[in-house]
Design an enzyme around this catalytic site. Structure first.
Site, PDB file in Angstrom:
ATOM      1  N   GLY A  12       0.823  -1.208   0.000  1.00 21.96           N
ATOM      2  CA  GLY A  12       0.000   0.000   0.000  1.00 21.96           C
ATOM      3  C   GLY A  12       0.852   1.251   0.000  1.00 21.96           C
ATOM      4  CB  VAL A  14       0.676   4.212   4.578  1.00 23.38           C
ATOM      5  CG1 VAL A  14       1.417   4.409   5.905  1.00 23.38           C
ATOM      6  CG2 VAL A  14      -0.297   5.357   4.352  1.00 23.38           C
ATOM      7  CG  PHE A 107       2.040   6.507  13.631  1.00 19.84           C
ATOM      8  CD1 PHE A 107       2.876   6.187  14.684  1.00 19.84           C
ATOM      9  CD2 PHE A 107       1.008   5.642  13.320  1.00 19.84           C
ATOM     10  CE1 PHE A 107       2.703   5.021  15.412  1.00 19.84           C
ATOM     11  CE2 PHE A 107       0.819   4.470  14.033  1.00 19.84           C
ATOM     12  CZ  PHE A 107       1.667   4.161  15.081  1.00 19.84           C
ATOM     13  CG  HIS A 134      -8.753  11.886   5.885  1.00 23.07           C
ATOM     14  ND1 HIS A 134      -9.294  12.458   7.025  1.00 23.07           N
ATOM     15  CD2 HIS A 134      -7.555  11.363   6.263  1.00 23.07           C
ATOM     16  CE1 HIS A 134      -8.456  12.279   8.038  1.00 23.07           C
ATOM     17  NE2 HIS A 134      -7.399  11.628   7.599  1.00 23.07           N
ATOM     18  CE  LYS A 138      -9.678   8.231   7.610  1.00 24.04           C
ATOM     19  NZ  LYS A 138      -8.690   7.161   7.882  1.00 24.04           N
TER      20      LYS A 138
END
Length: 248
Positions: A12, A14, A107, A134, A138
């Protein structure tokens, strides 16, 4: 030799960012890149000490159960954790004194600070609302970050003995006042061109305060994830929120 790290969701967007960040770190060693079709046993076979999970809400619980049962700590950025899921993770961790699980709604250090600052500001203002924005891909709404932010605001208001915030609305289109998270309205925007953004608006007589955070690139998550990977050995059990690793 550095900390041996496995990445779940490595294919993915991320996940690819985290793989690159681990590879660029002299004190970390990437030992497994797990995609949707890969067997989790690769983590054990390759000696992973810590995994980073950026998968999906449907996959993450099975991933955590496997990791905990095999003595592997986990840094989790996947969303979808409610109280029942957190209690299940705690149950799996019973008797696993050397295993840590860090679940963080965000994070990005700027997002963590936004949550902390919002909790600090809450007791000074009559009203508070959260807006999260976003990208349209999402899967969940509102975001885990927005929920965590609202919960922190609500807890601070309760601790300060504050009444419910004023709202005289009697008629409204369904959803127009957002979702209520412990009495705090939370609004979700899904829009092309966005990555991850949050605004927390506070108001009281004659004044407002807006705390705004923007992540323009998924690289913003990497420094916080690496903080988790490097420090999880000192935090056995379940910890929710990166702020606990940052001394905030």
């Amino acid at each position: 030799m550095g900390i041996k790290v496995g990445v779940l969701g490595a294919k993915g967007r991320v996940g690819q960012t985290i793989v690159a960040a681990v590879n660029e770190s002299d004190d970390l060693e990437l030992v497994a890149e797990i995609g949707v079709d890969d067997d989790l046993s690769l983590l054990v076979d390759n000696g992973a000490e810590v995994v980073v999970d950026f998968t999906t809400p449907n996959a993450v619980m099975g991933n955590l159960e496997f990791c905990i049962n095999n003595g592997i700590s986990a840094v989790v950025g996947t969303t979808g954790f409610d109280d029942a899921r957190l209690e299940q993770v705690r149950a799996w961790l019973e008797g696993k004194d050397n295993v840590g699980v860090l679940i963080a709604p965000n994070f990005a250090i700027s997002a963590v600070l936004t949550m902390v600052f919002s909790k600090q500001a809450a007791r000074f203002f009559e009203s508070a609302e959260v807006i999260e924005l976003h990208h349209p891909n999402k899967l969940d709404a509102p975001s885990g970050t927005a929920i965590h932010t609202a919960q922190g605001i609500a807890a601070a208001r309760k601790e300060a003995g504050m009444d419910a915030q004023p709202d005289a609305t009697e008629q409204a289109l369904e959803g127009s006042r957002g979702a209520s998270v412990d009495g705090i309205p939370v609004h979700a925007v899904r829009m092309s061109g966005m990555v991850a953004h949050e605004q927390v608006i506070f108001g009281t007589q004659g004044q407002t305060l807006t705390i705004k955070q923007d992540s323009y690139d998924r690289n913003s998550f990497a420094p916080g994830v690496l903080v988790g990977v490097r420090n999880i050995a000192q935090h056995p059990g379940l910890v929710v929120g990166l702020e606990h690793y940052l001394g905030l």
